[in-house]
Design an enzyme around this catalytic site. Sequence first.
Site, short mmCIF file in Angstrom:
data_model
loop_
_atom_site.label_atom_id
_atom_site.label_comp_id
_atom_site.label_asym_id
_atom_site.label_seq_id
_atom_site.Cartn_x
_atom_site.Cartn_y
_atom_site.Cartn_z
N THR A 172 -20.00 -4.27 -18.17
CA THR A 172 -18.73 -3.81 -17.44
C THR A 172 -17.56 -4.00 -17.52
OG1 THR A 172 -19.98 -1.10 -18.14
CG2 THR A 172 -17.90 -1.09 -16.99
N GLY B 192 0.00 -6.40 5.61
CA GLY B 192 0.39 -4.65 5.02
C GLY B 192 1.36 -4.19 5.86
N ARG B 193 1.15 -3.27 6.65
CA ARG B 193 1.90 -2.52 7.92
C ARG B 193 2.72 -3.69 8.65
NH1 ARG B 193 -2.97 0.54 9.12
NH2 ARG B 193 -4.17 -1.54 8.48
N THR C 150 -14.50 -6.66 5.53
CA THR C 150 -14.91 -6.80 7.33
C THR C 150 -15.04 -5.39 7.64
OG1 THR C 150 -11.92 -6.45 7.15
CG2 THR C 150 -12.90 -8.46 7.35
N ASP D 137 0.93 -1.66 0.27
CA ASP D 137 0.32 0.19 -0.07
C ASP D 137 1.13 1.48 -0.10
OD1 ASP D 137 -2.52 -1.79 -0.23
OD2 ASP D 137 -2.18 -2.02 2.15
N PRO E 270 -22.51 -6.37 -15.64
CA PRO E 270 -22.28 -8.01 -16.39
C PRO E 270 -21.20 -7.00 -17.41
CG PRO E 270 -23.73 -8.26 -15.32
CD PRO E 270 -24.19 -6.71 -15.38
N ASP F 260 -6.07 -6.37 -6.43
CA ASP F 260 -6.80 -6.19 -5.55
C ASP F 260 -7.65 -4.40 -6.25
OD1 ASP F 260 -8.57 -5.98 -3.98
OD2 ASP F 260 -7.09 -5.55 -2.06
N LEU F 261 -8.57 -4.85 -7.16
CA LEU F 261 -8.91 -3.69 -7.52
C LEU F 261 -10.78 -3.45 -7.18
CD1 LEU F 261 -7.60 -2.13 -11.19
CD2 LEU F 261 -7.41 -1.71 -8.82
N LYS F 262 -11.16 -5.11 -7.30
CA LYS F 262 -12.37 -4.46 -6.39
C LYS F 262 -13.47 -4.66 -6.92
CE LYS F 262 -11.06 -5.13 -1.47
NZ LYS F 262 -9.77 -4.39 -1.55
N LEU F 263 -13.69 -4.74 -8.96
CA LEU F 263 -14.32 -4.64 -9.76
C LEU F 263 -16.47 -4.73 -8.79
CD1 LEU F 263 -12.11 -4.51 -11.26
CD2 LEU F 263 -13.20 -5.08 -13.09
N GLN G 257 -7.25 -2.63 12.37
CA GLN G 257 -7.33 -3.35 11.76
C GLN G 257 -8.73 -4.02 13.50
OE1 GLN G 257 -8.74 -4.71 9.33
NE2 GLN G 257 -6.90 -4.41 7.92
N ASP H 256 -19.71 -3.79 -11.19
CA ASP H 256 -20.40 -2.73 -11.99
C ASP H 256 -21.09 -3.93 -13.24
OD1 ASP H 256 -20.92 -1.07 -13.79
OD2 ASP H 256 -19.08 0.36 -13.67
N LYS I 28 0.56 -7.62 -2.79
CA LYS I 28 -0.50 -7.63 -3.06
C LYS I 28 -0.60 -5.25 -4.23
CE LYS I 28 -4.29 -6.14 -0.22
NZ LYS I 28 -4.76 -4.78 -1.06
O1 C5P Z 1 -1.88 -2.85 6.91
P1 C5P Z 1 -3.08 -4.76 7.29
O2 C5P Z 1 -1.97 -5.49 7.33
O3 C5P Z 1 -3.86 -4.00 7.64
O4 C5P Z 1 -3.12 -4.34 4.74
C1 C5P Z 1 -4.11 -5.30 5.00
C2 C5P Z 1 -4.10 -5.18 3.14
O5 C5P Z 1 -5.81 -5.71 3.44
C3 C5P Z 1 -5.16 -3.13 3.12
O6 C5P Z 1 -4.55 -3.87 1.52
C4 C5P Z 1 -6.44 -3.56 3.35
O7 C5P Z 1 -7.05 -2.84 2.07
C5 C5P Z 1 -7.00 -5.36 2.87
N1 C5P Z 1 -7.74 -5.26 3.22
C6 C5P Z 1 -8.46 -5.17 4.17
N2 C5P Z 1 -9.46 -6.12 4.76
C7 C5P Z 1 -10.90 -6.58 3.76
C8 C5P Z 1 -9.84 -6.64 1.87
C9 C5P Z 1 -9.15 -5.96 1.96
O8 C5P Z 1 -8.18 -5.15 4.99
N3 C5P Z 1 -11.92 -6.88 4.02
#
Ligand code: C5P
Length: 234
Positions: free
Chosen positions: A70, A212-213, A121, A10, A68, A61-64, A192, A66, A34
């Site tokens: 498109t 991520g972090r 989530t 990210d 069908p 991870d673009l989560k489309l 989170q 719209d 990702k």
């Molecule tokens: O930094 P962290 O470990 O919280 O990153 C989690 C990644 O997963 C982020 O890119 C976040 O956008 C993604 N994500 C999430 N929960 C979801 C879907 C995607 O945390 N339900």
Amino acid sequence: MGKDVIIACDFSSREAVLSFLDRFGGEARKPFVKIGMELFYGAGPEIVREIKRRGHSIFLDLKLCDIPNTVKKSMAVLRDLDVDMTNLHAFGTIEMMKAAIEGLTRPDGTRPLLIAVTQLTSTSEERMRRELLIDRPLPDVVARYARNAREAGLDGVVCSPLESPTVHENCGAGFLTVTPGVRFADGAVGDQVRVTTPARARVLGSDYIVVGRPITAAEDPVAAYRRCMEEFVG
Ligand code: C5P
């Protein structure tokens, strides 16, 4: 593909993500990464090709979501980026998910893995009821959306590691669960809410964890990545 750790890159610029990935130059196998909306919108599709050329597997991870037609045409564009996994919202209906598969499938019949977001989530049961007028318990909604995704022919869902057992019970052990919300037992939770450790995600049966972090913001990201792999994959 077996169990793996996917690093959520990210970052909003090409320079930031490439200098981060440079740190993994010594790894025997380049980490699965990702690329989300922030980096894709900030750096453009070329960043996907560039990271792929460096030898990484990519979850785009673009989560489309719209109509069908498109989604089908957009998936055909993503297909040509040669990613390994991509996603959409199950909310778009089975018809949309089937159209997505058509768009994503290469002429030789192969395609990247396609997974569905069930309920984000960040959405609570209370908000779902009050704002979206969905009156069912959240786990039931997640299970139903996962079954819809399987019926459409998708490979799995994005969900909380805590939901992995329910998804596997409803859709079979081979249906993939790709799970964010992972933290080390001694690490910061941040924004989170429902978190689990990599070791716990393994016990719960997650197929991929998205981290991520805990890796990107670590003092030593390579050590943090190795720790995740050790706990989750063994
Ligand atoms: O930094 P962290 O470990 O919280 O990153 C989690 C990644 O997963 C982020 O890119 C976040 O956008 C993604 N994500 C999430 N929960 C979801 C879907 C995607 O945390 N339900």
